[in-house]
Write an enzyme that holds these catalytic residues in place. Structure first.
Site, PDB file in Angstrom:
ATOM      1  NE  ARG A  94      25.755  41.470  25.525  1.00 25.81           N
ATOM      2  CZ  ARG A  94      26.263  42.596  25.074  1.00 25.81           C
ATOM      3  NH1 ARG A  94      27.549  42.851  25.203  1.00 25.81           N
ATOM      4  NH2 ARG A  94      25.510  43.457  24.456  1.00 25.81           N
ATOM      5  N   GLY A 103      17.525  37.784  16.259  1.00 25.29           N
ATOM      6  CA  GLY A 103      16.559  36.694  16.423  1.00 25.29           C
ATOM      7  C   GLY A 103      17.009  35.695  17.460  1.00 25.29           C
ATOM      8  NE  ARG A 338      26.927  44.087  16.195  1.00 29.46           N
ATOM      9  CZ  ARG A 338      25.771  43.647  16.673  1.00 29.46           C
ATOM     10  NH1 ARG A 338      25.625  42.382  16.981  1.00 29.46           N
ATOM     11  NH2 ARG A 338      24.768  44.463  16.852  1.00 29.46           N
TER      12      ARG A 338
END
Ligand code: PEP
Ligand code: MG
Length: 878
Positions: A94, A103, A338
């Protein structure tokens, strides 16, 4: 092998290493350090990404060797091996940049699989369906993400298979079906790529790592960076993590959760999960996920463990967390955490709640909010469902934020007429001129084919708080201008369009909007921001109404009043035109005498609205042709009105014509040629101040008169003499002791370079970074939109220098002028009034070079207050 370290095991890092490990990698390391159940792995640093580009888009041998070393470590740690048939190591790959960035590359799961591994995996797990499902997913993801063979080619094969088997759900396909699909997928890969699907896990791994590095520079990522001030030099890290499986059966599952509601900010676990599923199933919408509290019924032990981890993470990061997890045969694993993305409303609520809960200080609350999010609170936004269902038909520059929807209007008169009747209209023009002001006012939104971020349309729309998309070159008007085409569709005044001023997107349909809503949380944060801020925040306002609006948003003065913006209202335009066509000083003075009371009245209104706060008024700036008509009909009408021969009027217009970028007869040059203009404006300013001062003895008005476009100290002195001789005489006569300041814009490179000389005479500088940018770069602020995209594509510029200050070049001029100015006048007052005064990163620069204030359009004042506070905090920390 170099001694530079490019790879870190999760156990080697922590949250402070975000710049090197990216957000995802740093947090995986931190969770590992906190003893949480994290499938282990390693992170290839952002520096390795930068090196990949330095090496001509290749992973060099020494970094390759280092990565292989870490594969070996991971094999030792997990007891599994790449390609091993009995105990294969399977990993996810990842991307993870410093700031989370949509994006970029999607996740690749199950890397390490091939025919043999899949077969043995099926035997060993006694679950062939799971094994072949994992395998076909891997082929699909790898083909899509690494080799850019579109997903649809594979989805088509799945659909055909389901049809052939007479089933509806993917989950109805059998192990045999999935095995067959894997074969078809590989054939599809070979047909599209021209090579066999790679069977070697190491080859697969390097393919995936390169794809992550490449995705840093894909157009979506580059666009996102430009919108969010993320430099291209940061690069992305790559996370390689050993797989855990949520699709092994009914005791496994996968999910995503937020520790607070990301839409409203409400405290409490918020999320969804799916049993017997992998990664993208939850978000793909193929099956309907369950809400997170249903996990309590499904597996109370795992639920309680998860809740405890969520609490621990929130208390650790002191912010709302966005987490991904997988349950493998009843065992919980954390795959990511996160700081969660949130709406503007949620951002303010969460920050205040965290302060009230004692988790953070008010200063930390100020620091955690992205100033740009304020736009969403102050302007209408699209209704979320409506926006999700719409497809943009074009993209221009995001010139002024907010969302707008209305029927097309092609002229300012039409927009004003229909707007007055209550119709929602969008004004669509090649470009706007000062004459369009009324129509712009009545329009819900403005779309222009030409013009950059500081074009007339952009600046005026921002001032009014109206949504605007500028520079959309694809708009093509039909002859006669009563229709235009965009995205293959023709629009007339009966058609709806919708604009998103924050992204520049244009939609050829009606999308509902929701009004702006400011909460009490917003006021608390802004109040705290004001406590730490050291720079003042003023506004650019030309009318009493704008000035009042800016005061409501907390402006502490006016940094720029563009006097010309008043000249189009009511009777003013007639008087201005009379002045322009005057042939003698006497004629001009007579025309100016008509303007004087109107200007004085405007200035009084502005002083009143600003309630004693400082006001900088700039003398007339634009070239005079802007005030004259250009259409044949209008010229004939005006000639009749002014008692002039049409040819005479045409001759005046021709003599005043200028080519873009209007660097001719404007600014202080107008006062050098026609001193009576400066004298009249000074009189209006000083008389207005005297009148208002008399009405409000409690205020201490000190008018600031600003001379535009100065490049040589002698021209400043010439204009200053007009100002002082006029002002001193009026003040002496008035009997009150009014002080005033005379200063200059610094907007011509020569002024910046000779600022020490100019500062001997000027009492303040205001940086006009719109013109300074235009003249430093040597391209017009109105035309830059035509070629900037090519500059982004070719990686020459990362940002529009009219939106974000070019700190290297234009900034050097600003810094030079500050230093030179202070060398001859240590207490010189310094501000900025170019559009950059409302841009957070540019505001930070203003703090660094020591400006006293920034000035921006009214709707950006709250953004500037927050950005100035954050800049002050950063300066304290530095
Ligand atoms: C500037 O040039 O930055 C400025 C504020 O003036 P204007 O945009 O009116 O030219
Ligand atoms: Mg200017």
């Amino acid at each position: 092998m170099t001694d530079h370290k490019y790879v870190y095991e999760f156990s080697e890092g922590d949250a402070s290493m975000k710049n090197l490990l990216g957000g995802k990698g740093a947090n995986l390391a931190e969770m590992t350090g906190l003893g949480m159940p994290v499938p282990q792995g390693f992170t290839i640093t952002t520096e390795a990404c930068t090196q990949y580009y330095v090496d001509g888009e290749a992973i060099n041998d020494s970094i390759k060797a280092e990565i292989l070393g870490y594969v070996a470590k991971l094999e030792a740690l997990t007891g599994k091996k790449f390609g091993d048939l009995d105990n294969p190591l399977l990993v996810s790959v990842r991307s993870g940049a410093r700031a989370s960035m949509p994006g970029m590359m999607d996740t690749i799961l199950n890397l390490g699989m091939n025919d043999e591994v899949a077969e043995r995996f099926a035997e060993k797990t006694n679950n062939p369906r799971f094994a072949y499902d994992s395998y076909r997913r891997f082929i699909q993801m790898y083909s899509d993400v690494v080799m850019e063979v579109g997903k649809s080619h594979f989805e088509k094969l799945i659909d055909e298979m389901k049809e052939a088997r007479g089933v509806i759900q993917d989950t109805d396909l059998t192990a045999e079906d999935l095995k067959e699909l894997a074969v078809e997928f590989k054939a599809q890969y070979k047909a599209k790529v021209g090579q066999d699907f790679p069977t070697d896990p190491v080859e697969q791994l390097f393919g995936a790592i390169k794809a992550v590095f490449r995705s840093w520079d894909n157009p979506r990522a580059v666009y996102y960076r430009r919108m969010n001030d993320i430099p291209g030099s940061w690069g992305t890290a790559v996370n390689v993590q050993s797989m855990v499986f949520g699709n092994t059966g009914d005791t496994s599952g996968t999910g995503v959760a937020f520790s607070r509601n990301p839409a409203t900010g409400e405290k409490g676990l918020y999320g969804e999960f799916l049993m017997n599923a992998q990664g993208e199933d939850v978000v793909a919408g193929i099956r309907t996920p369950e809400t997170i509290d249903q996990l309590r019924d499904e597996n109370p032990e795992v639920y309680n463990q998860f809740v405890a981890i969520v609490d621990k993470l929130e208390n650790h990061y002191h912010d709302m967390q966005d987490m991904e997890f997988t349950i493998e045969e009843g065992k919980l694993f954390m795959l990511q955490t996160r700081n969660g993305k949130r709406t503007a409303a949620a951002a303010f609520k969460i920050a205040c709640d965290l302060v009230d809960e004692g988790q953070i200080t008010s200063t930390q609350a100020v620091a955690m909010i992205d100033p740009k999010q304020i736009d969403a609170l102050l302007h209408p936004q699209f209704d979320v469902a409506g926006l999700a269902a719409a497809t943009p038909i074009g993209k221009g520059l995001p010139a002024s934020p907010g969302a707008a929807c209305g029927k097309v209007s092609f002229t300012a008169e039409d927009a004003a007429a229909r707007g007055k009747k209550g119709e929602d209209v969008i004004l669509v023009r090649l470009e706007t001129t000062p004459e369009d002001i009324e129509g712009m006012h009545y329009a819900k939104g403005i779309l222009t084919a030409r013009g950059g971020m500081t074009s007339h349309a952009a600046v005026v729309a921002r001032g009014m708080g109206t949504c605007c998309v500028s520079g959309l070159g694809d708009v093509s008007f039909a002859p006669g201008g009563q229709s235009f085409t965009l995205g293959g569709k023709t629009f007339t005044s009966d058609d709806w369009i919708s604009l998103d001023g924050a992204t520049g997107a244009v939609y050829g349909e009606q999308i509902g909007t929701v009004p702006a809503e400011i909460s009490g949380y917003f006021g608390r944060i802004i109040g705290w921001a004001d406590e730490v801020r050291t720079m003042k925040v003023r506004t650019n306002a030309d009318t009493p109404a704008d000035a009042r609006q800016a005061r409501e948003f907390g402006a502490e003065g006016i940094g720029l009043c563009r006097t010309e913006h008043m000249f189009f209202e009511g009777d003013r335009i007639a008087a201005i035109r009379e002045m322009i066509v005057s042939k003698t000083v006497e004629q001009r003075e007579a025309a100016l005498a008509k303007l004087l009371p109107m200007q004085r009245g405007d200035f009084e209104g502005i002083y009143e609205a600003m309630e004693g706060f400082p006001v900088t008024i700039r003398l007339l700036d634009p070239p005079l042709h802007e005030f004259l008509p250009h259409d044949e009909d209008d010229i004939v009408a005006l000639a009749a009105e002014m008692n002039l021969a049409v040819d005479d009027l045409k001759a005046v217009i021709a003599s005043l014509h200028e080519f873009n970028p209007m660097m001719g007869h404007r600014g202080c040059r107008l006062d050098v040629t026609y001193p009576e203009i400066g004298a009249m404006q000074t009189r209006a300013i000083i008389e207005a101040a005297i009148n208002v001062q008399k009405r409000h003895p409690e205020w201490n008005l000190v008018p600031e008169i600003m001379v535009p476009l100065v490049g040589e100290v002698k021209e400043f002195v010439f204009v200053k003499n007009i100002i002082t001789s006029t002002a001193d005489a009026i003040i002496a006569e008035s009997g009150i002791d009014l002080k005033y300041l005379v200063g200059t814009m610094i907007e011509i490179p020569r002024a910046a370079l000779t600022a020490d000389e100019i500062a001997k005479e000027a009492e303040f500088f205001s940086f006009g970074t719109n013109d300074l940018t235009q003249m430093t770069f040597g391209f017009s602020r109105d035309d830059a939109g035509m070629f900037l995209d090519a500059y982004y594509d070719k990686k020459i510029y990362e940002n529009d220098p009219f939106a974000r200050l070019d700190q290297i070049g234009v900034g050097k001029l600003v810094k030079t002028a500050v230093e030179l100015g202070k060398s001859t006048r240590p207490d010189i007052k310094l501000g900025i009034c170019g559009e950059h005064g409302g841009d957070p990163s540019s505001i930070e620069f203003c703090q660094q070079v020591g400006l006293n204030y920034v000035s921006c359009s009214p709707f950006r004042v709250p953004i500037a207050r927050l950005a100035a506070a954050q800049s002050a905090l950063k300066a304290q920390q530095a």
